[in-house]
Design an enzyme around this catalytic site. Sequence first.
Site, mmCIF file in Angstrom:
data_model
loop_
_atom_site.group_PDB
_atom_site.id
_atom_site.type_symbol
_atom_site.label_atom_id
_atom_site.label_comp_id
_atom_site.label_asym_id
_atom_site.label_seq_id
_atom_site.Cartn_x
_atom_site.Cartn_y
_atom_site.Cartn_z
ATOM 1 N N MET A 44 113.372 -44.372 2.909
ATOM 2 C CA MET A 44 113.683 -45.305 1.834
ATOM 3 C C MET A 44 113.186 -44.720 0.500
ATOM 4 S SD MET A 44 113.533 -49.101 3.407
ATOM 5 C CE MET A 44 111.787 -49.353 3.359
ATOM 6 N N HIS A 48 106.567 -38.953 0.077
ATOM 7 C CA HIS A 48 105.174 -38.500 0.027
ATOM 8 C C HIS A 48 104.957 -37.481 1.143
ATOM 9 C CE1 HIS A 48 105.018 -41.334 3.285
ATOM 10 N NE2 HIS A 48 105.181 -42.375 2.486
ATOM 11 N N HIS A 51 106.561 -37.990 4.580
ATOM 12 C CA HIS A 51 107.997 -37.679 4.645
ATOM 13 C C HIS A 51 108.213 -36.164 4.705
ATOM 14 C CE1 HIS A 51 108.361 -41.677 2.408
ATOM 15 N NE2 HIS A 51 109.079 -41.862 3.498
ATOM 16 N N ASP A 91 111.743 -37.773 -8.807
ATOM 17 C CA ASP A 91 110.675 -37.085 -8.078
ATOM 18 C C ASP A 91 111.101 -36.796 -6.631
ATOM 19 O OD1 ASP A 91 107.852 -36.132 -7.991
ATOM 20 O OD2 ASP A 91 107.751 -37.632 -6.400
ATOM 21 N N ASP A 92 111.805 -37.753 -6.015
ATOM 22 C CA ASP A 92 112.292 -37.531 -4.642
ATOM 23 C C ASP A 92 113.142 -36.258 -4.586
ATOM 24 O OD1 ASP A 92 111.068 -39.828 -3.820
ATOM 25 O OD2 ASP A 92 112.898 -41.031 -3.685
ATOM 26 N N GLN A 95 111.196 -33.079 -4.905
ATOM 27 C CA GLN A 95 110.499 -32.728 -3.655
ATOM 28 C C GLN A 95 111.470 -32.170 -2.613
ATOM 29 O OE1 GLN A 95 107.253 -35.073 -2.082
ATOM 30 N NE2 GLN A 95 107.605 -36.586 -3.676
ATOM 31 N N LYS A 163 103.975 -43.731 12.727
ATOM 32 C CA LYS A 163 103.258 -44.816 12.046
ATOM 33 C C LYS A 163 104.003 -46.145 12.255
ATOM 34 C CE LYS A 163 103.183 -45.934 7.576
ATOM 35 N NZ LYS A 163 103.369 -47.385 7.602
ATOM 36 N N SER A 199 101.424 -44.117 3.424
ATOM 37 C CA SER A 199 102.541 -45.057 3.325
ATOM 38 C C SER A 199 102.911 -45.235 1.864
ATOM 39 C CB SER A 199 102.104 -46.410 3.913
ATOM 40 O OG SER A 199 102.941 -47.441 3.448
ATOM 41 N N SER A 200 104.195 -45.470 1.614
ATOM 42 C CA SER A 200 104.623 -45.707 0.226
ATOM 43 C C SER A 200 103.890 -46.910 -0.360
ATOM 44 C CB SER A 200 106.126 -45.979 0.171
ATOM 45 O OG SER A 200 106.825 -44.896 0.720
ATOM 46 N N ARG A 201 103.534 -47.869 0.506
ATOM 47 C CA ARG A 201 102.922 -49.107 0.016
ATOM 48 C C ARG A 201 101.450 -48.926 -0.359
ATOM 49 N NH1 ARG A 201 106.687 -51.516 3.966
ATOM 50 N NH2 ARG A 201 108.080 -52.913 2.837
HETATM 51 O O1 PAF Z 1 111.025 -46.184 8.058
HETATM 52 C C1 PAF Z 1 111.805 -46.341 7.080
HETATM 53 O O2 PAF Z 1 111.605 -45.784 5.999
HETATM 54 C C2 PAF Z 1 112.997 -47.257 7.238
HETATM 55 O O3 PAF Z 1 112.707 -48.342 8.052
HETATM 56 C C3 PAF Z 1 114.260 -46.509 7.713
HETATM 57 C C4 PAF Z 1 114.081 -45.928 9.105
HETATM 58 C C5 PAF Z 1 114.619 -45.403 6.736
HETATM 59 C C6 PAF Z 1 115.450 -47.482 7.785
HETATM 60 O O4 PAF Z 1 115.710 -48.051 6.552
#
Ligand code: PAF
Length: 302
Positions: A44, A48, A51, A91-92, A95, A163, A199-201
């Site tokens: 999404m 980071h 990913h 930025d995405d 990367q 995760k 995590s992005s959050r």
């Molecule tokens: O894990 C995520 O970032 C999302 O749930 C995914 C798998 C890209 C689906 O939108």
Amino acid sequence: MLEDAVAASPQIGETEVAETVSALRLRVDGWRQAGHSVALVPTMGFLHRAHMTLIEVARRHCQRVVVSIFVNPKQFGEGEDFALYPRDEADDLAQLRAAGVELAFMPSVGEMYPPGFAATVSISGLTDGLCGASRPGHFDGVSTVVTKLFLQCRPDIAVFGEKDYQQLQTVRRMTRDLDIPVEIVAVPTVREPDGLAISSRNVYLDADQRRRATTIYRVLGDIGARLTEGASVADETARGLAMLREGTAGEVEYLELRDAASLEPIARLVDPARLLTAVQMGATRLIDNRPVDPPAGATPRS
Ligand code: PAF
């Protein structure tokens, strides 16, 4: 035909951007005709280190890597953070370019869900408890978008992080039940040096919450180790809940030991298991999990 699609796509360095399903398909079909294997890393965005680890794994498996970036509205419930979900396209792409990713698939909401879109992919059982209990519809949203991404891209493999363990198991079951010809590759959780799962959050955490959030990793480790030593599941999860409440000062949604494959609740640890938790810290909901081995000498159920 393929050349036309490529010329029509915006080019950012070495990473091509496809905004439509047809541009994605043409590019992937061209690779297939050339005999190249293709990996998909669904994301999404707001990329980071975790990913980038998924992308490295994808690269080790396949010659071509596609990263999808799509903040999927269907997996956010009412009152959740869809509108506020962090986004940074420039930025995405920087990367992805640095990682040598061949293609970023960045569809609009309208491209993924055209007017009249009415399909839902729903995986029962696995998605009922844990995060599914407090996020109704979340896993339907994930299953629906991941199915679409698989059918749009038709990759050889797709890479997911451990995760989001319930998500990983849901995608595995969905792929198996629907006979989708893709291999799901799982990557262990990538952590900060102090153990917090990346995590992005995490960007939402203030300094005090960020410090307290490390409790989650410590508690999972402590309780997991005690369970493997043979301690009682009920006693240890109760102890872990109390430790999480005190250490995070957050609202602990659950701390549960589940079967690693089926995610069914288990009262006695005899098969490989997973200890999973979700903690709401202010406006930020954090999830984490770890594998838990049965005690030496435990007799497996099957
Ligand atoms: O894990 C995520 O970032 C999302 O749930 C995914 C798998 C890209 C689906 O939108």
